[in-house]
Design a protein around this motif. Sequence first.
Motif, PDB file in Angstrom:
ATOM      1  N   ASN A 176     -10.452  -7.728   8.098  1.00  0.00           N
ATOM      2  CA  ASN A 176     -10.125  -8.626   6.875  1.00  0.00           C
ATOM      3  C   ASN A 176     -10.414  -7.944   5.639  1.00  0.00           C
ATOM      4  OD1 ASN A 176      -8.868 -10.139   8.889  1.00  0.00           O
ATOM      5  ND2 ASN A 176     -10.344 -11.887   9.061  1.00  0.00           N
ATOM      6  N   LYS A 232     -11.075  -5.019   4.716  1.00  0.00           N
ATOM      7  CA  LYS A 232     -10.294  -3.999   4.380  1.00  0.00           C
ATOM      8  C   LYS A 232      -8.864  -4.464   3.848  1.00  0.00           C
ATOM      9  CE  LYS A 232     -10.763  -1.328   8.003  1.00  0.00           C
ATOM     10  NZ  LYS A 232     -10.823  -0.467   9.105  1.00  0.00           N
ATOM     11  N   LEU A 233      -8.244  -5.455   4.295  1.00  0.00           N
ATOM     12  CA  LEU A 233      -6.984  -5.900   3.798  1.00  0.00           C
ATOM     13  C   LEU A 233      -7.312  -6.481   2.386  1.00  0.00           C
ATOM     14  CD1 LEU A 233      -5.844  -7.870   7.071  1.00  0.00           C
ATOM     15  CD2 LEU A 233      -4.489  -5.982   5.902  1.00  0.00           C
ATOM     16  N   LEU A 234      -8.129  -7.171   2.093  1.00  0.00           N
ATOM     17  CA  LEU A 234      -8.550  -7.747   0.711  1.00  0.00           C
ATOM     18  C   LEU A 234      -8.722  -6.413   0.043  1.00  0.00           C
ATOM     19  CD1 LEU A 234      -8.993 -10.360  -0.393  1.00  0.00           C
ATOM     20  CD2 LEU A 234     -11.324 -10.530   0.278  1.00  0.00           C
ATOM     21  N   ALA A 276      -7.339  -3.902  -0.022  1.00  0.00           N
ATOM     22  CA  ALA A 276      -6.225  -3.169  -0.258  1.00  0.00           C
ATOM     23  C   ALA A 276      -5.374  -3.988  -1.491  1.00  0.00           C
ATOM     24  CB  ALA A 276      -5.515  -3.040   1.057  1.00  0.00           C
ATOM     25  N   ASN A 277      -5.954  -4.958  -1.696  1.00  0.00           N
ATOM     26  CA  ASN A 277      -5.134  -6.050  -2.564  1.00  0.00           C
ATOM     27  C   ASN A 277      -6.136  -6.416  -3.758  1.00  0.00           C
ATOM     28  OD1 ASN A 277      -3.338  -7.266  -3.828  1.00  0.00           O
ATOM     29  ND2 ASN A 277      -3.076  -9.337  -2.519  1.00  0.00           N
ATOM     30  N   TYR A 316      -8.255   1.890   4.128  1.00  0.00           N
ATOM     31  CA  TYR A 316      -7.349   2.885   4.247  1.00  0.00           C
ATOM     32  C   TYR A 316      -5.760   2.234   4.396  1.00  0.00           C
ATOM     33  CZ  TYR A 316      -8.379   1.909   9.299  1.00  0.00           C
ATOM     34  OH  TYR A 316      -8.782   1.277  10.282  1.00  0.00           O
ATOM     35  N   PHE A 317      -5.811   1.019   4.143  1.00  0.00           N
ATOM     36  CA  PHE A 317      -4.530   0.323   4.542  1.00  0.00           C
ATOM     37  C   PHE A 317      -3.730   0.804   3.075  1.00  0.00           C
ATOM     38  CE2 PHE A 317      -6.625  -2.975   6.914  1.00  0.00           C
ATOM     39  CZ  PHE A 317      -6.236  -2.414   8.117  1.00  0.00           C
ATOM     40  N   ILE A 318      -2.289   0.542   3.146  1.00  0.00           N
ATOM     41  CA  ILE A 318      -1.460   0.793   2.091  1.00  0.00           C
ATOM     42  C   ILE A 318      -1.929  -0.046   0.879  1.00  0.00           C
ATOM     43  CG2 ILE A 318       0.713   0.621   1.106  1.00  0.00           C
ATOM     44  CD1 ILE A 318       1.793   1.018   3.649  1.00  0.00           C
ATOM     45  N   LYS A 319      -1.915   0.347  -0.202  1.00  0.00           N
ATOM     46  CA  LYS A 319      -2.745  -0.263  -1.613  1.00  0.00           C
ATOM     47  C   LYS A 319      -1.335  -1.136  -1.969  1.00  0.00           C
ATOM     48  CE  LYS A 319      -6.139  -0.631  -4.006  1.00  0.00           C
ATOM     49  NZ  LYS A 319      -7.083  -1.046  -3.365  1.00  0.00           N
ATOM     50  N   SER A 320      -1.852  -2.750  -1.914  1.00  0.00           N
ATOM     51  CA  SER A 320      -0.577  -3.444  -2.235  1.00  0.00           C
ATOM     52  C   SER A 320      -0.926  -4.203  -3.489  1.00  0.00           C
ATOM     53  CB  SER A 320      -0.812  -4.490  -1.063  1.00  0.00           C
ATOM     54  OG  SER A 320      -1.950  -5.145  -1.251  1.00  0.00           O
ATOM     55  N   ILE A 341      -9.195 -12.186  -5.735  1.00  0.00           N
ATOM     56  CA  ILE A 341      -9.145 -12.239  -4.170  1.00  0.00           C
ATOM     57  C   ILE A 341      -8.645 -13.676  -3.628  1.00  0.00           C
ATOM     58  CG2 ILE A 341     -10.725 -10.605  -3.637  1.00  0.00           C
ATOM     59  CD1 ILE A 341     -12.755 -12.506  -3.144  1.00  0.00           C
ATOM     60  N   HIS A 345       2.021 -13.534  -0.066  1.00  0.00           N
ATOM     61  CA  HIS A 345       1.526 -12.388  -0.755  1.00  0.00           C
ATOM     62  C   HIS A 345       1.727 -12.537  -2.261  1.00  0.00           C
ATOM     63  CE1 HIS A 345       0.654  -8.031  -1.755  1.00  0.00           C
ATOM     64  NE2 HIS A 345      -0.239  -8.398  -0.853  1.00  0.00           N
ATOM     65  N   ARG A 402      -1.889 -13.462   4.844  1.00  0.00           N
ATOM     66  CA  ARG A 402      -1.464 -13.107   3.649  1.00  0.00           C
ATOM     67  C   ARG A 402      -1.306 -11.812   3.428  1.00  0.00           C
ATOM     68  NH1 ARG A 402      -5.213 -15.258  -0.300  1.00  0.00           N
ATOM     69  NH2 ARG A 402      -6.105 -13.118  -0.290  1.00  0.00           N
ATOM     70  N   TYR A 429       1.832  -8.658   4.847  1.00  0.00           N
ATOM     71  CA  TYR A 429       2.232  -7.614   3.749  1.00  0.00           C
ATOM     72  C   TYR A 429       2.204  -5.958   4.257  1.00  0.00           C
ATOM     73  CZ  TYR A 429       3.009  -5.389  -0.914  1.00  0.00           C
ATOM     74  OH  TYR A 429       3.416  -4.428  -1.621  1.00  0.00           O
TER      75      TYR A 429
END
Lengths: 223, 397
Positions: free
Chosen positions: A85, A87-89, A91-92, A121-125, A146, A171, B329, B333
């Motif tokens: 979670n 890392k997902l954050l 990424a954004n 390492y997730f795709i930068k969003s 965030i 998103h 969210r 994506y």
Amino acid sequence: MKIQINGNEVEAGEGDTILEVSRRNGIYIPTLCNHDDLSPVGSCRVCVVEVKNNGNLIPACSSTVRSLMNIETGTPRVLQTRRTNLKLLLANHADNCLVCDAANLCELRKVAAELGITNSYFIKSRTALMMDQCHPSIQRDLSKCILCRRCVRACREIAEKEVWAVAFRGHDSRIVLRDDAELKMEDCEDCTVCADVCPVGALINTSKGRAEKEPCLYEGNIT
Amino acid sequence: MILKKYITRKTESLDAYRALGGLTALQKAAGMGRKNIIDEIKKSQLRGRAGAGFPTGFKLEMAEQVQEPEKFVICNADEGEVGTFKDRELLKNCPYLVLEGMMIAGLAVGARQGYMYLRTEYSYLIDDIRRAIEEMEEEALSLGKCDFRLELFVGAGAYICGEETALIESIEQRRGEPRLKPPYPTNSGLFGKPTLIINVETLSNLPWIIVNGSEAFSSIGTEMSKGTKLFSVSGDVRRPGVYELPLGTSLRVLVIDKACANDVKAVQIGGASGRIVAGDDLERLLCFEDVLGAGGVVVFNSSRNMVEMMRENMAFFLHESCGKCIPCREGNYVINRLLSRICDGDGSEGDVTMIREIAASMGDSSLCGLGISAPTGLLDTLQLFEPEFREAISAGV
């Protein structure tokens, strides 16, 4: 009532949250959207814990204890979910810590360090969003936001106003003023309570020097 | 069959509904008393028909036990799940049945006010439903014991508002986002009052149970899944439509015998958030023990590429996520970006690992059912159609 946390029996009161009981007993659970002075919203899912026989993980900040609850705060499943979670954050989130006013005051960085995450390492969003410097004492940078909603809650619950709101969906969600305009003196004067509770550098109180703020990073509670 | 006669032909008026045996249940329920109604429904072992399968009798009991003069019954007619249109058939052909179910639920918990939350895509039904509400309110008043007011509330097109707490937020004129649970709506729901939220099809079963008794109902179905269920079949079949089958019927009966599919590569059961079953596994049973969901069944034939299908599937969730919690969210994506990359032939093995990592976190820590169930179909596809993913990674779709 009695509950178990990580195998140890501890005493808990009616209506206590898992987070409160854990803290009282010296068990650290990272939090991000949660703030002691504000109502819980349970949106960041960083404080999730495992409760035996409960199926999914639940957030510690907003779940109240039940008698004989058996809570685990550090299983591989819990830690892996928290890391994912976060890392997902990340990424954004804007990657400009070096020039960020909140750099060493940033709670996101603190929690990331605690969970051992240096980079997502997730795709930068994150796409570049509006930088709003119209207000004399609040600087707003949405690319760092965030969406923890501390500002929305602080404005409503502490300042008793409704300046901030969440707009758009999924998103594309953003914290906005009524008509998605820039923040001006007419909208809000100088309480800056929203900037004071912002965990990252999305809302910066420019009237306050850095020295007046307590750094939260490198405080010694990093495990 | 319990609901078939109501969905095959349109019930034009209240008199026509009465001729079908309507309103006898309401009359009977009015003389039964709260406890007896709830006992009857508990004994029938009816479970929610919207996918989660919560025992309806317990839900009624929970709302009944709260001491509070004002309570609400909400009929969840926000049928947003992809490929699901069974509630539409009930609302279109016989709104009286749904309203009678609401009134029985109201009698059982002591609620005097009901809301029907209709999805905006069904706006063309508003006039019919309004008229049915007027007639039913009058009829209920003339019964004497049942003073029940009904209101129609039309949503604004968000999938998330089918989630019960988001639905409540929407009726309260706020942003449609799920609330933290507990408190559950049966304790503190609409305007902070005890609120019963039940799906259209579940409500439609109540009159039948009251009239025919719980034993007749629980004699149909399997051990854990009693009664019948409406299934809406679409996709690569020759006879798409709504079929009623006893719970525990095999998928083959529905897809091959009823809907006349002749080439089945995969079936998605329960809409976009449902499980994927491979075409050679049609002996699976449609019940809560095996696969069920809300009843939307979509059939894919061998011309469909499953990686491409999953990209479409996940694009739906990216669009419909409310944006409140991080896993849903941000996870939707990133998963969408990764799937696009794989479909374009730019993917790698690592992308699949990342998808699995994110999907695990979404399923385990999302705030509401949307995020929890969003990756279900994708994970099934990864398992069942792995070669297709590998092919897409090397060459694209």
